[in-house]
Motif scaffolding. Structure first.
Motif, PDB file in Angstrom:
ATOM      1  N   MET A 165       7.768  40.567  16.839  1.00  0.00           N
ATOM      2  CA  MET A 165       8.185  40.355  15.444  1.00  0.00           C
ATOM      3  C   MET A 165       8.038  38.889  15.043  1.00  0.00           C
ATOM      4  O   MET A 165       7.635  38.583  13.920  1.00  0.00           O
ATOM      5  CB  MET A 165       9.639  40.818  15.271  1.00  0.00           C
ATOM      6  N   GLU A 166       8.345  37.996  15.964  1.00  0.00           N
ATOM      7  CA  GLU A 166       8.201  36.570  15.683  1.00  0.00           C
ATOM      8  C   GLU A 166       6.725  36.192  15.527  1.00  0.00           C
ATOM      9  O   GLU A 166       6.368  35.388  14.659  1.00  0.00           O
ATOM     10  CB  GLU A 166       8.845  35.752  16.811  1.00  0.00           C
ATOM     11  N   ALA A 167       5.852  36.792  16.360  1.00  0.00           N
ATOM     12  CA  ALA A 167       4.416  36.519  16.252  1.00  0.00           C
ATOM     13  C   ALA A 167       3.875  37.016  14.908  1.00  0.00           C
ATOM     14  O   ALA A 167       3.081  36.322  14.250  1.00  0.00           O
ATOM     15  CB  ALA A 167       3.664  37.183  17.405  1.00  0.00           C
ATOM     16  N   ILE A 168       4.300  38.206  14.494  1.00  0.00           N
ATOM     17  CA  ILE A 168       3.874  38.745  13.196  1.00  0.00           C
ATOM     18  C   ILE A 168       4.383  37.858  12.072  1.00  0.00           C
ATOM     19  O   ILE A 168       3.651  37.552  11.110  1.00  0.00           O
ATOM     20  CB  ILE A 168       4.394  40.193  13.023  1.00  0.00           C
ATOM     21  N   ASN A 169       5.636  37.421  12.178  1.00  0.00           N
ATOM     22  CA  ASN A 169       6.217  36.536  11.163  1.00  0.00           C
ATOM     23  C   ASN A 169       5.406  35.245  11.037  1.00  0.00           C
ATOM     24  O   ASN A 169       5.050  34.822   9.929  1.00  0.00           O
ATOM     25  CB  ASN A 169       7.663  36.210  11.561  1.00  0.00           C
ATOM     26  N   ARG A 170       5.071  34.650  12.174  1.00  0.00           N
ATOM     27  CA  ARG A 170       4.349  33.382  12.172  1.00  0.00           C
ATOM     28  C   ARG A 170       2.966  33.519  11.541  1.00  0.00           C
ATOM     29  O   ARG A 170       2.556  32.719  10.702  1.00  0.00           O
ATOM     30  CB  ARG A 170       4.249  32.864  13.614  1.00  0.00           C
ATOM     31  N   GLN A 171       2.239  34.573  11.925  1.00  0.00           N
ATOM     32  CA  GLN A 171       0.885  34.758  11.409  1.00  0.00           C
ATOM     33  C   GLN A 171       0.882  35.228   9.948  1.00  0.00           C
ATOM     34  O   GLN A 171       0.008  34.846   9.163  1.00  0.00           O
ATOM     35  CB  GLN A 171       0.113  35.750  12.296  1.00  0.00           C
ATOM     36  N   ALA A 172       1.883  36.050   9.587  1.00  0.00           N
ATOM     37  CA  ALA A 172       1.976  36.511   8.194  1.00  0.00           C
ATOM     38  C   ALA A 172       2.266  35.341   7.260  1.00  0.00           C
ATOM     39  O   ALA A 172       1.727  35.275   6.144  1.00  0.00           O
ATOM     40  CB  ALA A 172       3.054  37.581   8.059  1.00  0.00           C
ATOM     41  N   LEU A 173       3.098  34.404   7.710  1.00  0.00           N
ATOM     42  CA  LEU A 173       3.387  33.218   6.896  1.00  0.00           C
ATOM     43  C   LEU A 173       2.131  32.368   6.699  1.00  0.00           C
ATOM     44  O   LEU A 173       1.892  31.816   5.612  1.00  0.00           O
ATOM     45  CB  LEU A 173       4.488  32.372   7.554  1.00  0.00           C
ATOM     46  N   ARG A 174       1.301  32.297   7.749  1.00  0.00           N
ATOM     47  CA  ARG A 174       0.027  31.568   7.635  1.00  0.00           C
ATOM     48  C   ARG A 174      -0.844  32.171   6.541  1.00  0.00           C
ATOM     49  O   ARG A 174      -1.403  31.463   5.693  1.00  0.00           O
ATOM     50  CB  ARG A 174      -0.737  31.628   8.969  1.00  0.00           C
ATOM     51  N   VAL A 175      -0.954  33.524   6.562  1.00  0.00           N
ATOM     52  CA  VAL A 175      -1.783  34.221   5.578  1.00  0.00           C
ATOM     53  C   VAL A 175      -1.226  34.043   4.170  1.00  0.00           C
ATOM     54  O   VAL A 175      -1.972  33.781   3.213  1.00  0.00           O
ATOM     55  CB  VAL A 175      -1.878  35.732   5.934  1.00  0.00           C
ATOM     56  N   LEU A 176       0.083  34.174   4.038  1.00  0.00           N
ATOM     57  CA  LEU A 176       0.710  34.027   2.717  1.00  0.00           C
ATOM     58  C   LEU A 176       0.491  32.623   2.150  1.00  0.00           C
ATOM     59  O   LEU A 176       0.252  32.459   0.949  1.00  0.00           O
ATOM     60  CB  LEU A 176       2.208  34.324   2.817  1.00  0.00           C
ATOM     61  N   LYS A 177       0.574  31.621   3.015  1.00  0.00           N
ATOM     62  CA  LYS A 177       0.365  30.243   2.552  1.00  0.00           C
ATOM     63  C   LYS A 177      -1.088  30.017   2.128  1.00  0.00           C
ATOM     64  O   LYS A 177      -1.375  29.248   1.205  1.00  0.00           O
ATOM     65  CB  LYS A 177       0.782  29.250   3.643  1.00  0.00           C
TER      66      LYS A 177
END
Length: 271
Positions: A165-177
């Motif tokens: 979940m933390e890995a998904i959170n980190r990568q999803a934030l990258r995409v959103l930014k």
């Protein structure tokens, strides 16, 4: 009926609304930063939370607490400790410290480790997961925890899930930014489970050694090959089954579980 369900739902869960009502304002803010923002938990916050959690649990009839975790056995594990502590005059007081809330040390030697360590390297730690609410079941305060070895390897099913979940959170934030959404602080992952089960009458079950000893059918009539039981699938739910589902819903709702759909499945006695 509506008010009964809303009052029942989450009544045995130390959820956000209970924490907001029972914790000092600053403590609640700090805990929410840990739960929602992933910030490190201050030990003083844990002490205040533990005391409030203990008082709430005792009011609900709990006498014990347990660090509740999912080792690699396919089932959950728990060791119950009472809230009582001895006093000098031979009586007891009810206590629960922040240290007891945050960390436990069950013997890991008898749990599967996936070959990560030798048996004599037995030490394992349970660590409080504040992102999962504590709950009361059968008079015991259950504190959801992760289970890890001394060197940090996952010894349970939950730690890899939290890390994923933390890995998904980190990568999803990258995409959103990349798309210009820089004001998003975190991305949460949710999952909706479906549970299918068979209901077997106790008197019939007692006559079936295969069910008693293995928990599954080893002999008996062959299962249908096609749609011979299409009248059962989504058919009318029998009164005894409906009564079971009503009891099940009640217990699940107390624990804040969103039990929503119920219907007959394809096989006989499957729901």
């Amino acid at each position: 009926m509506e008010s009964m369900v809303t009052e029942l739902f989450g009544s045995m869960v130390f959820n956000e609304s209970v924490m907001k009502a029972r914790l000092p304002k600053e403590t609640f803010k700090q805990l929410m930063k840990t739960i929602k923002g992933g910030e490190k938990l201050d030990p003083t916050v844990a002490t205040v939370v533990a005391n409030a959690m203990k008082d709430w649990a005792i009011e609900k009839g709990a006498t014990h607490f347990t660090h509740w975790f999912q080792p690699l056995t396919g089932i959950t594990a728990e060791k119950h400790d009472s809230f009582i502590s001895p006093t000098k005059d031979g009586n007891v007081i009810m206590e629960f410290s922040g240290k007891e809330l945050v960390q436990g040390e069950p013997d890991a030697s008898s749990f599967p480790s996936g070959g990560l360590r030798a048996t004599f390297e037995a030490r394992g730690y349970t660590a409080w997961d504040p992102t999962s609410f504590a709950f009361i079941k059968d008079g015991t305060l259950c504190i959801p925890t992760a289970f890890c070895s001394y060197t940090g390897e996952a010894l349970d099913k939950k730690t890899p899930l939290l890390r994923s979940m933390e890995a998904i959170n980190r990568q999803a934030l990258r995409v959103l930014k990349l798309f210009g959404n820089s004001d998003v602080s975190s991305v949460k992952t949710t999952v909706g489970p479906e549970q299918e089960y068979f209901l077997v009458d106790k008197s019939v079950y007692d006559k079936r050694e295969d069910l008693i000893f293995t928990g599954r059918t080893l002999f008996g009539a062959k299962s249908p090959k096609g749609q011979e039981l299409e009248d059962h699938y989504f058919g009318m739910i029998k009164p005894r089954v409906q009564a079971f589902m009503k009891d099940l819903n009640k217990e699940l709702w107390k624990l804040g579980i969103l039990a929503k759909t119920e219907h007959n499945e394809v096989a006989p006695a499957q729901h």
